[in-house]
Design a protein around this motif. Structure first.
Motif, PDB file in Angstrom:
ATOM      1  N   LYS A   1       0.815  -1.207   0.000  1.00 52.65           N
ATOM      2  CA  LYS A   1       0.000   0.000   0.000  1.00 52.65           C
ATOM      3  C   LYS A   1       0.854   1.263   0.000  1.00 52.65           C
ATOM      4  O   LYS A   1       0.472   2.275  -0.614  1.00 52.65           O
ATOM      5  N   SER A   2       2.002   1.214   0.641  1.00 50.57           N
ATOM      6  CA  SER A   2       2.863   2.400   0.725  1.00 50.57           C
ATOM      7  C   SER A   2       3.356   2.837  -0.655  1.00 50.57           C
ATOM      8  O   SER A   2       3.652   4.014  -0.869  1.00 50.57           O
ATOM      9  N   SER A   3       3.416   1.881  -1.607  1.00 48.94           N
ATOM     10  CA  SER A   3       3.891   2.234  -2.946  1.00 48.94           C
ATOM     11  C   SER A   3       2.823   2.960  -3.761  1.00 48.94           C
ATOM     12  O   SER A   3       3.090   3.423  -4.869  1.00 48.94           O
ATOM     13  N   VAL A   4       1.613   3.055  -3.201  1.00 44.16           N
ATOM     14  CA  VAL A   4       0.543   3.800  -3.854  1.00 44.16           C
ATOM     15  C   VAL A   4       0.387   5.168  -3.171  1.00 44.16           C
ATOM     16  O   VAL A   4      -0.600   5.866  -3.354  1.00 44.16           O
ATOM     17  N   CYS A   5       1.383   5.546  -2.378  1.00 44.60           N
ATOM     18  CA  CYS A   5       1.380   6.832  -1.697  1.00 44.60           C
ATOM     19  C   CYS A   5       2.468   7.718  -2.306  1.00 44.60           C
ATOM     20  O   CYS A   5       3.580   7.248  -2.565  1.00 44.60           O
ATOM     21  N   PHE A   6       2.155   8.982  -2.538  1.00 45.88           N
ATOM     22  CA  PHE A   6       3.081   9.888  -3.213  1.00 45.88           C
ATOM     23  C   PHE A   6       3.113  11.234  -2.504  1.00 45.88           C
ATOM     24  O   PHE A   6       2.096  11.701  -1.999  1.00 45.88           O
ATOM     25  N   ASP A   7       4.290  11.855  -2.487  1.00 43.14           N
ATOM     26  CA  ASP A   7       4.397  13.168  -1.852  1.00 43.14           C
ATOM     27  C   ASP A   7       4.600  14.298  -2.861  1.00 43.14           C
ATOM     28  O   ASP A   7       4.621  15.468  -2.484  1.00 43.14           O
ATOM     29  N   ARG A   8       4.728  13.957  -4.136  1.00 43.11           N
ATOM     30  CA  ARG A   8       4.912  14.975  -5.159  1.00 43.11           C
ATOM     31  C   ARG A   8       3.764  14.885  -6.163  1.00 43.11           C
ATOM     32  O   ARG A   8       3.471  13.810  -6.687  1.00 43.11           O
ATOM     33  N   VAL A   9       3.107  16.013  -6.417  1.00 41.33           N
ATOM     34  CA  VAL A   9       1.932  16.042  -7.276  1.00 41.33           C
ATOM     35  C   VAL A   9       2.102  17.131  -8.338  1.00 41.33           C
ATOM     36  O   VAL A   9       2.372  18.285  -8.015  1.00 41.33           O
ATOM     37  N   GLU A  10       1.936  16.747  -9.597  1.00 42.90           N
ATOM     38  CA  GLU A  10       1.969  17.719 -10.690  1.00 42.90           C
ATOM     39  C   GLU A  10       0.547  18.009 -11.148  1.00 42.90           C
ATOM     40  O   GLU A  10      -0.284  17.106 -11.224  1.00 42.90           O
ATOM     41  N   MET A  11       0.278  19.283 -11.452  1.00 41.23           N
ATOM     42  CA  MET A  11      -1.060  19.710 -11.860  1.00 41.23           C
ATOM     43  C   MET A  11      -0.999  20.568 -13.118  1.00 41.23           C
ATOM     44  O   MET A  11      -0.009  21.245 -13.365  1.00 41.23           O
ATOM     45  N   VAL A  12      -2.090  20.530 -13.878  1.00 42.03           N
ATOM     46  CA  VAL A  12      -2.268  21.422 -15.028  1.00 42.03           C
ATOM     47  C   VAL A  12      -3.642  22.076 -14.898  1.00 42.03           C
ATOM     48  O   VAL A  12      -4.406  21.772 -13.988  1.00 42.03           O
ATOM     49  N   ASN A  13      -3.945  22.977 -15.845  1.00 38.67           N
ATOM     50  CA  ASN A  13      -5.234  23.678 -15.839  1.00 38.67           C
ATOM     51  C   ASN A  13      -5.499  24.328 -14.490  1.00 38.67           C
ATOM     52  O   ASN A  13      -6.595  24.217 -13.920  1.00 38.67           O
ATOM     53  N   CYS A  14      -4.486  25.021 -13.983  1.00 40.41           N
ATOM     54  CA  CYS A  14      -4.572  25.595 -12.646  1.00 40.41           C
ATOM     55  C   CYS A  14      -5.381  26.890 -12.620  1.00 40.41           C
ATOM     56  O   CYS A  14      -5.449  27.625 -13.607  1.00 40.41           O
ATOM     57  N   GLU A  15      -5.985  27.150 -11.482  1.00 41.92           N
ATOM     58  CA  GLU A  15      -6.715  28.393 -11.233  1.00 41.92           C
ATOM     59  C   GLU A  15      -6.317  28.888  -9.851  1.00 41.92           C
ATOM     60  O   GLU A  15      -6.450  28.179  -8.857  1.00 41.92           O
ATOM     61  N   TRP A  16      -5.767  30.119  -9.804  1.00 41.96           N
ATOM     62  CA  TRP A  16      -5.329  30.712  -8.540  1.00 41.96           C
ATOM     63  C   TRP A  16      -6.155  31.947  -8.239  1.00 41.96           C
ATOM     64  O   TRP A  16      -6.604  32.643  -9.151  1.00 41.96           O
ATOM     65  N   HIS A  17      -6.347  32.241  -6.963  1.00 43.96           N
ATOM     66  CA  HIS A  17      -7.275  33.294  -6.562  1.00 43.96           C
ATOM     67  C   HIS A  17      -6.585  34.411  -5.774  1.00 43.96           C
ATOM     68  O   HIS A  17      -5.525  34.211  -5.188  1.00 43.96           O
ATOM     69  N   GLY A  18      -7.254  35.564  -5.785  1.00 44.58           N
ATOM     70  CA  GLY A  18      -6.792  36.681  -4.971  1.00 44.58           C
ATOM     71  C   GLY A  18      -5.602  37.415  -5.530  1.00 44.58           C
ATOM     72  O   GLY A  18      -4.773  37.929  -4.769  1.00 44.58           O
ATOM     73  N   GLY A  19      -5.459  37.452  -6.828  1.00 43.92           N
ATOM     74  CA  GLY A  19      -4.328  38.160  -7.414  1.00 43.92           C
ATOM     75  C   GLY A  19      -3.424  37.225  -8.191  1.00 43.92           C
ATOM     76  O   GLY A  19      -3.421  36.012  -7.979  1.00 43.92           O
ATOM     77  N   VAL A  20      -2.627  37.791  -9.067  1.00 40.35           N
ATOM     78  CA  VAL A  20      -1.742  36.999  -9.932  1.00 40.35           C
ATOM     79  C   VAL A  20      -0.597  36.402  -9.123  1.00 40.35           C
ATOM     80  O   VAL A  20       0.033  37.084  -8.322  1.00 40.35           O
ATOM     81  N   ARG A  21      -0.355  35.119  -9.311  1.00 42.91           N
ATOM     82  CA  ARG A  21       0.799  34.467  -8.696  1.00 42.91           C
ATOM     83  C   ARG A  21       1.853  34.307  -9.788  1.00 42.91           C
ATOM     84  O   ARG A  21       1.623  33.647 -10.785  1.00 42.91           O
TER      85      ARG A  21
END
Length: 355
Positions: A272-292
């Motif tokens: 089960k531990s091999s199905v656990c990850f600490d690094r996540v990549e994302m696309v199609n992001c949306e950020w709020h409260g001003g430009v990052r």
């Protein structure tokens, strides 16, 4: 002096009904809108007898407000159903509620509300929208068991500026009590979670397959040593982290670790531990409260699935579309196609789709 006009998305459920009542009590001019999102399967849809439409209409009549039924099935097909079909075809597990909130409820329906002369669109979501440093921000709802902020992270700031969510400061039991006190017929009805698909009485993966054609192909269940344990008839039925329903007996509980859309093979593991990850990549992001700015790194608490415990992490904005999060501890079953959402306390910072 004329009242501010607000369109309330009324599903026929208790939440949206009470939202309409509360806004009316606050002095708004309320108009109800019920969406018809799914295309007919057998052309037997009867708007006058559809249960959700009937309940919404009854509440609207009780409140003395206008009620409209809006057909957005074409938009829903293109923006939600086809996106989900494409996700499954590429071994991603889609989140239809996030698609629907961005493109339909706070996209198509908001535009429809404006055509009715409404300045705001309101829903029965359990989230708060409050002004923070002069900017309207999305925050968790008061009821931790009903908070839906995870599903609304993708709604752009310019859209959220025209959204009202009157249930954000209530808990579900209080909402039902208000409905009962006002004689609402739906005061005790069950929640309409995922009703967009459940009304067909089958898993929506099969509904998508029947409507748009084959999504995936048969394949094998294999372990990390290449041993074949079983076969399957379509990888769209399985998702990362899944344990039940695999039909695989490897001597210990087996988990799906990876789905290969090219071969159709599903990698299973007893670790089960091999199905656990600490690094996540994302696309199609949306950020709020001003430009990052690109290259910015910040601390946050993140979730990679609904109702998961938020975990501390460091998020880096890679470009205008992509971000990477490194979590303080490994997370179970980080699933491509699902959404990673980040918070500062109760306030939503943004997020993206996991790749």
């Amino acid at each position: 002096m004329s009242k501010t006009r607000v369109a309330v998305g009324m599903s026929g459920g208790v939440d949206s009904s009470v939202a309409a009542l509360l806004l009316q009590q606050q002095g708004y001019e309320v108009v109800g809108v019920t969406l018809r999102v799914l295309p007919d399967v057998d052309s037997a849809f009867d708007v006058e007898n559809d249960p959700s439409v009937v309940r919404a209409k009854m509440i609207a009549e009780k409140l003395g407000i206008e009620h409209h039924v809006a057909n957005c099935s074409d938009a829903f097909t293109g923006e939600v159903l086809k996106r989900c079909h494409a996700d499954f075809s590429h071994a991603r597990t889609p989140n239809p509620c996030c698609y629907c909130n961005r493109f339909i409820k706070f996209g198509w329906m908001m535009d429809y509300a404006k055509s009715l002369g409404a300045e705001f669109l309101a829903t029965g979501h359990y989230v708060r929208i409050e002004e923070v440093n002069g900017v309207r921000r999305l925050l968790r709802g008061r009821d931790p068991g009903k908070d839906q902020s995870y599903f609304l992270f993708w709604v752009p700031d310019e859209r959220r500026n025209h959204v009202l969510t009157p249930l954000g400061t209530y808990v579900k039991s209080e909402v039902r009590e208000i409905a009962a006190q006002n004689g609402f017929v739906n005061a005790k009805t069950g929640d309409s979670q995922d009703i967009c698909f459940d009304i067909y009485g089958s898993q929506y993966t099969e509904f998508l397959k029947d409507r748009f054609g084959e999504m995936t192909r048969p394949g094998r269940f294999v372990d990390e040593k290449g041993k074949v344990w079983n076969t399957h008839d379509g990888f769209h039925k399985y998702t990362v982290g899944q344990r039940k329903g695999l039909g695989v007996a490897i001597g210990v509980p087996a988990f799906v670790k990876h789905v290969d859309p090219e071969t159709g093979d599903i990698l299973v593991t007893g670790d089960k531990s091999s199905v656990c990850f600490d690094r996540v990549e994302m696309v199609n992001c949306e950020w709020h409260g001003g430009v990052r700015e690109v290259g910015t790194t910040f601390r946050a608490e993140g979730m990679v699935r609904y109702r998961q415990r938020a975990v501390g992490c460091e998020v880096t904005i890679v470009d205008t579309n992509k971000a990477v999060a490194v979590f303080d501890e490994p997370l179970f079953a980080v699933t491509p196609g699902q959404c990673a959402v980040f918070y500062d306390g109760d306030m939503v910072l943004g997020g993206g789709q996991i790749v």
